[in-house]
Design a protein around this motif. Structure first.
Motif, mmCIF file in Angstrom:
data_model
loop_
_atom_site.group_PDB
_atom_site.id
_atom_site.type_symbol
_atom_site.label_atom_id
_atom_site.label_comp_id
_atom_site.label_asym_id
_atom_site.label_seq_id
_atom_site.Cartn_x
_atom_site.Cartn_y
_atom_site.Cartn_z
ATOM 1 N N ASP A 1 0.826 -1.211 0.000
ATOM 2 C CA ASP A 1 0.000 0.000 0.000
ATOM 3 C C ASP A 1 0.863 1.265 0.000
ATOM 4 N N ALA B 1 0.997 3.952 -3.062
ATOM 5 C CA ALA B 1 0.708 5.366 -2.781
ATOM 6 C C ALA B 1 1.869 6.243 -3.242
ATOM 7 N N SER C 1 1.873 6.541 -6.933
ATOM 8 C CA SER C 1 0.812 7.492 -7.308
ATOM 9 C C SER C 1 1.279 8.934 -7.150
ATOM 10 N N ARG C 2 1.879 9.238 -6.001
ATOM 11 C CA ARG C 2 2.359 10.615 -5.743
ATOM 12 C C ARG C 2 3.409 11.030 -6.770
ATOM 13 N N THR D 1 -0.432 9.495 -11.367
ATOM 14 C CA THR D 1 -1.454 8.534 -11.780
ATOM 15 C C THR D 1 -1.814 7.699 -10.560
ATOM 16 N N GLU D 2 -3.095 7.476 -10.336
ATOM 17 C CA GLU D 2 -3.480 6.713 -9.151
ATOM 18 C C GLU D 2 -3.223 5.225 -9.332
ATOM 19 N N TYR D 3 -2.468 4.667 -8.414
ATOM 20 C CA TYR D 3 -2.225 3.233 -8.339
ATOM 21 C C TYR D 3 -2.601 2.789 -6.932
ATOM 22 N N SER D 4 -3.457 1.787 -6.835
ATOM 23 C CA SER D 4 -3.870 1.290 -5.526
ATOM 24 C C SER D 4 -4.545 -0.062 -5.702
ATOM 25 N N ARG E 1 -7.505 -0.531 -4.822
ATOM 26 C CA ARG E 1 -8.870 -0.174 -5.245
ATOM 27 C C ARG E 1 -8.971 -0.007 -6.754
ATOM 28 N N THR E 2 -7.975 0.627 -7.356
ATOM 29 C CA THR E 2 -8.034 0.868 -8.800
ATOM 30 C C THR E 2 -7.704 -0.384 -9.607
#
Length: 106
Positions: free
Chosen positions: A48, A52, A55-56, A60-63, A65-66
């Protein structure tokens, strides 16, 4: 290459993010960063934190959830000792050089 099919390493390299950048951003031991990068495995907390950070640093959002990183294996007790300290430092240097060479070609 589609983001939904990317490994952590593929996504990291696509955004020209070095192992050192991830290590500095997360304060996670280099061997844990390498395990995620090379083998797509880590503790749930490290996975996690590294997603995060990716992503920062990439914008681009990586998680989880995505669901845009494939092949992650969660381990409660990853084998950090499988990566000797001298090998970890050598990988850090080689990774930095690889990113620099890629950027010089652009």
């Amino acid at each position: 290459m589609n983001d939904t099919q990317a490994t952590f390493r593929e996504a990291r390299l696509r955004h020209n993010i070095t192992l050192h950048m991830l290590m500095e951003d997360t304060n996670i031991d280099l061997r844990a960063v390498i395990l995620m990068d090379q083998y797509n495995q880590g503790t749930p907390a490290h996975v996690d934190q590294l997603l995060a950070s990716l992503s920062r640093l990439s914008g681009t959002e990586y998680s989880r959830r995505t669901k845009n990183i494939r092949g992650v294996t969660f381990k409660l007790h990853p084998d950090y000792e499988s990566i000797p300290s001298d090998e970890a430092v050598a990988r850090l240097a080689a990774d930095h050089q690889q990113i620099q060479q890629k950027n010089n070609k652009l």
